[in-house]
Design a protein around this motif. Structure first.
Motif, PDB file in Angstrom:
ATOM      1  N   PRO A  51      11.224 -54.704 -25.636  1.00 38.61           N
ATOM      2  CA  PRO A  51      10.949 -53.632 -24.677  1.00 38.61           C
ATOM      3  C   PRO A  51      10.922 -52.263 -25.339  1.00 38.61           C
ATOM      4  N   TRP A  52      10.299 -51.325 -24.644  1.00 37.16           N
ATOM      5  CA  TRP A  52      10.032 -50.012 -25.216  1.00 37.16           C
ATOM      6  C   TRP A  52      10.966 -48.926 -24.701  1.00 37.16           C
ATOM      7  N   ILE A  53      11.011 -47.848 -25.475  1.00 34.14           N
ATOM      8  CA  ILE A  53      11.464 -46.551 -24.998  1.00 34.14           C
ATOM      9  C   ILE A  53      10.220 -45.669 -24.974  1.00 34.14           C
ATOM     10  N   VAL A  54       9.863 -45.142 -23.823  1.00 38.69           N
ATOM     11  CA  VAL A  54       8.651 -44.332 -23.678  1.00 38.69           C
ATOM     12  C   VAL A  54       9.043 -42.918 -23.281  1.00 38.69           C
ATOM     13  N   LYS A  55       8.593 -41.961 -24.065  1.00 41.14           N
ATOM     14  CA  LYS A  55       8.875 -40.556 -23.777  1.00 41.14           C
ATOM     15  C   LYS A  55       7.583 -39.749 -23.850  1.00 41.14           C
ATOM     16  N   LYS A  56       7.695 -38.498 -23.496  1.00 39.50           N
ATOM     17  CA  LYS A  56       6.545 -37.596 -23.552  1.00 39.50           C
ATOM     18  C   LYS A  56       6.126 -37.385 -24.999  1.00 39.50           C
ATOM     19  N   ALA A  57       4.820 -37.416 -25.245  1.00 33.23           N
ATOM     20  CA  ALA A  57       4.302 -37.192 -26.597  1.00 33.23           C
ATOM     21  C   ALA A  57       4.489 -35.722 -27.002  1.00 33.23           C
ATOM     22  N   SER A  58       4.440 -35.487 -28.303  1.00 37.17           N
ATOM     23  CA  SER A  58       4.566 -34.122 -28.810  1.00 37.17           C
ATOM     24  C   SER A  58       3.334 -33.307 -28.439  1.00 37.17           C
ATOM     25  N   ASP A  59       3.467 -31.998 -28.499  1.00 37.62           N
ATOM     26  CA  ASP A  59       2.308 -31.126 -28.238  1.00 37.62           C
ATOM     27  C   ASP A  59       1.190 -31.413 -29.226  1.00 37.62           C
ATOM     28  N   ALA A  60       1.565 -31.658 -30.492  1.00 38.69           N
ATOM     29  CA  ALA A  60       0.544 -31.948 -31.511  1.00 38.69           C
ATOM     30  C   ALA A  60      -0.188 -33.245 -31.186  1.00 38.69           C
ATOM     31  N   GLY A  61       0.566 -34.271 -30.762  1.00 38.04           N
ATOM     32  CA  GLY A  61      -0.052 -35.547 -30.415  1.00 38.04           C
ATOM     33  C   GLY A  61      -0.996 -35.421 -29.244  1.00 38.04           C
ATOM     34  N   ASN A  62      -0.614 -34.641 -28.239  1.00 37.16           N
ATOM     35  CA  ASN A  62      -1.483 -34.438 -27.078  1.00 37.16           C
ATOM     36  C   ASN A  62      -2.742 -33.655 -27.457  1.00 37.16           C
ATOM     37  N   MET A  63      -2.596 -32.673 -28.335  1.00 39.55           N
ATOM     38  CA  MET A  63      -3.756 -31.883 -28.756  1.00 39.55           C
ATOM     39  C   MET A  63      -4.746 -32.749 -29.534  1.00 39.55           C
ATOM     40  N   ILE A  64      -4.227 -33.625 -30.385  1.00 32.31           N
ATOM     41  CA  ILE A  64      -5.107 -34.516 -31.158  1.00 32.31           C
ATOM     42  C   ILE A  64      -5.866 -35.438 -30.220  1.00 32.31           C
ATOM     43  N   PHE A  65      -5.150 -35.999 -29.223  1.00 30.75           N
ATOM     44  CA  PHE A  65      -5.826 -36.882 -28.267  1.00 30.75           C
ATOM     45  C   PHE A  65      -6.895 -36.126 -27.488  1.00 30.75           C
ATOM     46  N   ASP A  66      -6.572 -34.928 -27.005  1.00 32.45           N
ATOM     47  CA  ASP A  66      -7.553 -34.137 -26.249  1.00 32.45           C
ATOM     48  C   ASP A  66      -8.800 -33.859 -27.091  1.00 32.45           C
ATOM     49  N   HIS A  67      -8.575 -33.573 -28.364  1.00 35.47           N
ATOM     50  CA  HIS A  67      -9.683 -33.251 -29.269  1.00 35.47           C
ATOM     51  C   HIS A  67     -10.577 -34.460 -29.537  1.00 35.47           C
ATOM     52  N   LEU A  68      -9.970 -35.656 -29.581  1.00 38.13           N
ATOM     53  CA  LEU A  68     -10.710 -36.847 -29.987  1.00 38.13           C
ATOM     54  C   LEU A  68     -10.984 -37.827 -28.841  1.00 38.13           C
ATOM     55  N   GLU A  69     -10.611 -37.465 -27.631  1.00 38.44           N
ATOM     56  CA  GLU A  69     -10.745 -38.419 -26.514  1.00 38.44           C
ATOM     57  C   GLU A  69     -12.178 -38.911 -26.341  1.00 38.44           C
ATOM     58  N   GLU A  70     -13.133 -38.013 -26.412  1.00 41.77           N
ATOM     59  CA  GLU A  70     -14.533 -38.418 -26.220  1.00 41.77           C
ATOM     60  C   GLU A  70     -14.950 -39.430 -27.284  1.00 41.77           C
ATOM     61  N   SER A  71     -14.543 -39.193 -28.541  1.00 41.59           N
ATOM     62  CA  SER A  71     -14.887 -40.124 -29.624  1.00 41.59           C
ATOM     63  C   SER A  71     -14.206 -41.478 -29.418  1.00 41.59           C
ATOM     64  N   ILE A  72     -12.961 -41.451 -28.923  1.00 43.99           N
ATOM     65  CA  ILE A  72     -12.228 -42.693 -28.660  1.00 43.99           C
ATOM     66  C   ILE A  72     -12.948 -43.507 -27.597  1.00 43.99           C
ATOM     67  N   ARG A  73     -13.386 -42.844 -26.536  1.00 42.37           N
ATOM     68  CA  ARG A  73     -14.078 -43.556 -25.450  1.00 42.37           C
ATOM     69  C   ARG A  73     -15.412 -44.128 -25.928  1.00 42.37           C
ATOM     70  N   LYS A  74     -16.107 -43.422 -26.810  1.00 39.26           N
ATOM     71  CA  LYS A  74     -17.377 -43.942 -27.351  1.00 39.26           C
ATOM     72  C   LYS A  74     -17.139 -45.209 -28.164  1.00 39.26           C
ATOM     73  N   ILE A  75     -16.051 -45.230 -28.951  1.00 42.74           N
ATOM     74  CA  ILE A  75     -15.731 -46.429 -29.737  1.00 42.74           C
ATOM     75  C   ILE A  75     -15.439 -47.599 -28.804  1.00 42.74           C
ATOM     76  N   LEU A  76     -14.681 -47.373 -27.755  1.00 41.66           N
ATOM     77  CA  LEU A  76     -14.359 -48.451 -26.808  1.00 41.66           C
ATOM     78  C   LEU A  76     -15.624 -48.992 -26.153  1.00 41.66           C
ATOM     79  N   ILE A  77     -16.523 -48.098 -25.752  1.00 47.95           N
ATOM     80  CA  ILE A  77     -17.785 -48.527 -25.126  1.00 47.95           C
ATOM     81  C   ILE A  77     -18.615 -49.345 -26.099  1.00 47.95           C
ATOM     82  N   SER A  78     -18.641 -48.919 -27.374  1.00 42.95           N
ATOM     83  CA  SER A  78     -19.429 -49.650 -28.374  1.00 42.95           C
ATOM     84  C   SER A  78     -18.917 -51.063 -28.589  1.00 42.95           C
ATOM     85  N   HIS A  79     -17.650 -51.282 -28.301  1.00 44.18           N
ATOM     86  CA  HIS A  79     -17.065 -52.632 -28.428  1.00 44.18           C
ATOM     87  C   HIS A  79     -16.939 -53.332 -27.081  1.00 44.18           C
TER      88      HIS A  79
END
Length: 555
Positions: A51-79
């Motif tokens: 089982p996990w411990i789940v907490k809020k991500a860091s500000d840096a982690g959230n910024m990276i996801f926001d910056h790359l979210e569109e690219s992540i979704r394109k990869i998922l669609i391609s697969h």
């Protein structure tokens, strides 16, 4: 006839360092990852162990996801992966909380996973360099949360199943000790199933293994299944077998310091549940447990004392720890070699609170409450230690295979410490759900002593997790400790699913029943099953009296 069920181990093609195809040698985490087709991580990485411990991500982690979210979704669609939720969280296994990392977690309802690992690897390839430039590490996971392995533990209630398990227990223990000595931590027998409401619960023998340990786990699991199948019983009985990462956590008494935020949590006079530690200790804390009266043999004078765990006070004599572990302190006619004073609250907690409050004040963000809390800490510190260790058990195994881990601390006679019962409002409502009325008036104290029985409610007040409620398992847990001792222990499981009955720092907690009677003392916890381990009160008192020559009564 015994029918044994196991999840299929399907090792991936990987390097010999990760999985030795000739010997079957791999880490316990890899072994379990290869049993779950509904969770993947990039390349040779493995998903965070449940089982996990789940907490809020860091500000840096959230910024990276926001910056790359569109690219992540394109990869998922391609697969051709349909994601119903993508987010960034800080993830760690409950067994290894210090290994938490920000994780891009992709949830899907898809059942075909043929392209998941490739997609996860491509996403990781675009994330990793950006994360590295931000000086953080990030993970990527794709899962079908409804299909993945996420079983939780419940206690087995059926008497026939309990009877069957009691007969196979010694044979399973023998096999584990023969083929896995020094690698296992405990053996539990639970009803396991998904956390979904009304999910099927399967009687399961669970062998918990030290996180990160390598072994030929598939062969080992086959040996467990074989010894269970060889048992002969009338009729047909089904039991599942799991070999999982898991740890018992008494070793370091606390995982993080407390920050006192209210004066009400920092009274001038402590009570059961308060933070304590040896005066010399600055990196750990435990719990002030039952307040008792101790009368030495042949003496009329009664000393007011409190109990906690030996491992809580052991850091107070680092030079003598090896000797004390083996022989105890002051027991069986031995003198006390080194004086161990005990502080309230633990310096681990008071120093962290001071640091936080002073930083707020220096930033001109402090409040009057911050000033009041610092002043309260100063007043408490000026009183000096609250007591001194009089006796302690060390780590000893009794004839009934129970392990002793207690310390008797003589209190400063000027402190009117009591066994206060927590008010109903101090419990989350989930801990009292379905429980007959728990009625306590302010100032009420624990009123007597009783045995531990099944099908009743138990509560405790601990330094870390505060007030929690639990039920008792009639099937005892086999535990292998770091020094090689193997013991059978009483386990209690939380009544609030998703919350642990006890955490690091709760060691020493007084455990009581619905009749407000003292039934035992908590000394360890298992974060993966939300269980705590308790020494029954009568065994505790008997050992103290036999090894000290005195008598103990509840204060």
């Amino acid at each position: 006839m015994m029918i044994v069920l196991k999840r299929r181990f399907n090792p991936e093609q990987t390097s010999e360092e990760v999985f030795d195809s000739e010997t079957g040698d791999c880490t316990i985490e890899y072994y379990n990852a290869c049993k779950d087709p509904y969770r993947v991580a990039p390349g040779n990485k493995i998903p965070v162990t449940w089982p996990w411990i789940v907490k809020k991500a860091s500000d840096a982690g959230n910024m990276i996801f926001d910056h790359l979210e569109e690219s992540i979704r394109k990869i998922l669609i391609s697969h051709e992966i349909t994601a119903h939720n993508i987010g960034t969280h800080n993830f760690a296994s409950r067994n290894t909380p210090g290994k938490a990392k920000d994780t891009i977690f992709i949830r899907t309802h898809d059942e075909s996973n043929k392209s998941w690992k490739m997609a996860a690897s491509e996403i990781y390839d675009i994330i990793e360099p950006v994360a590295a430039s931000s000086r953080i590490q990030m993970r990527v996971e794709i899962c079908n949360e409804e299909k993945m392995y996420r079983d939780i533990s419940h206690f087995i209630k059926d008497d026939a199943t309990i009877d069957t398990i009691s007969q196979i227990q010694p044979f399973v223990l023998d096999v584990v000790m023969e083929y896995c000595s020094g690698k296992w931590t405990s053996i539990a027998y639970h009803a396991r199933g998904s956390p979904l409401y009304n999910s099927e619960k399967k009687a399961t023998a669970i062998i918990f293994i030290k996180p990160g340990t390598r072994h030929a786990w598939a062969d080992f699991e086959d040996k467990i299944a074989s010894v269970i199948q060889s048992a002969t019983f009338p009729g047909e009985t089904t039991i599942s077998v799991e070999v999982l990462p898991g740890r018992i956590s008494p070793g370091h008494p606390s995982e993080r310091p407390l920050d006192y935020r209210r004066l009400s949590t920092l009274p001038m006079v402590p009570s059961n549940g308060s933070s304590i530690a040896p005066a010399l200790c600055t990196d750990a804390a435990g719990t002030l447990g039952p307040v008792v009266n101790y009368r030495a043999a042949g003496k009329e004078e009664v000393k007011r004392c409190f109990l906690t765990c030996y491992h809580v006070i052991a850091p107070g004599d680092p030079a003598g720890k090896e000797r004390n572990d083996m022989n105890g302190i002051g027991i069986n006619g031995r003198g006390v070699i080194a004086q161990i004073d005990v502080d309230y609250p633990a310096k681990y907690d008071s120093e962290e609170t001071r640091r936080i409050k002073m930083a707020r004040i220096e930033r001109e963000e402090g409040t009057q409450l911050d000033v009041d809390i610092i002043e309260r800490l100063d007043k408490i510190a000026a009183q000096g230690p609250i007591g001194r260790v009089k006796f302690a058990s060390g780590y000893r195994l009794l004839a009934n295979s129970r392990r002793m881990d207690w310390a008797l601390v003589e209190l400063d006679p000027t402190l009117p410490v009591q066994n206060l019962l927590p008010m109903e409002a101090q419990f989350s409502k989930e801990y009292l759900h379905g429980v007959p009325d728990y009625i306590v008036q302010e100032g009420d104290t624990v009123s007597g002593i009783n045995t531990i029985v099944k099908d009743t409610w138990y509560g405790k007040v601990g330094r870390t997790s505060d007030c929690t409620g639990a039920e008792f398992n009639v099937i005892q847990r086999d535990i292998e400790w770091d020094n090689g001792l193997v013991s059978d222990e009483y386990e209690f499981r939380t009544l609030h699913s998703g919350e642990e009955f006890a955490k690091g720092g709760d060691s020493g907690s007084l455990v009581f029943n619905l009749e407000k009677e003292w039934v035992g003392m908590l000394f360890a916890a298992d974060p993966s099953t939300e269980c705590g381990f308790v020494t029954p009160v009568y065994e505790l008192i008997k050992d103290i009296e036999e090894t000290t020559g005195g008598t103990i009564t509840l204060a």
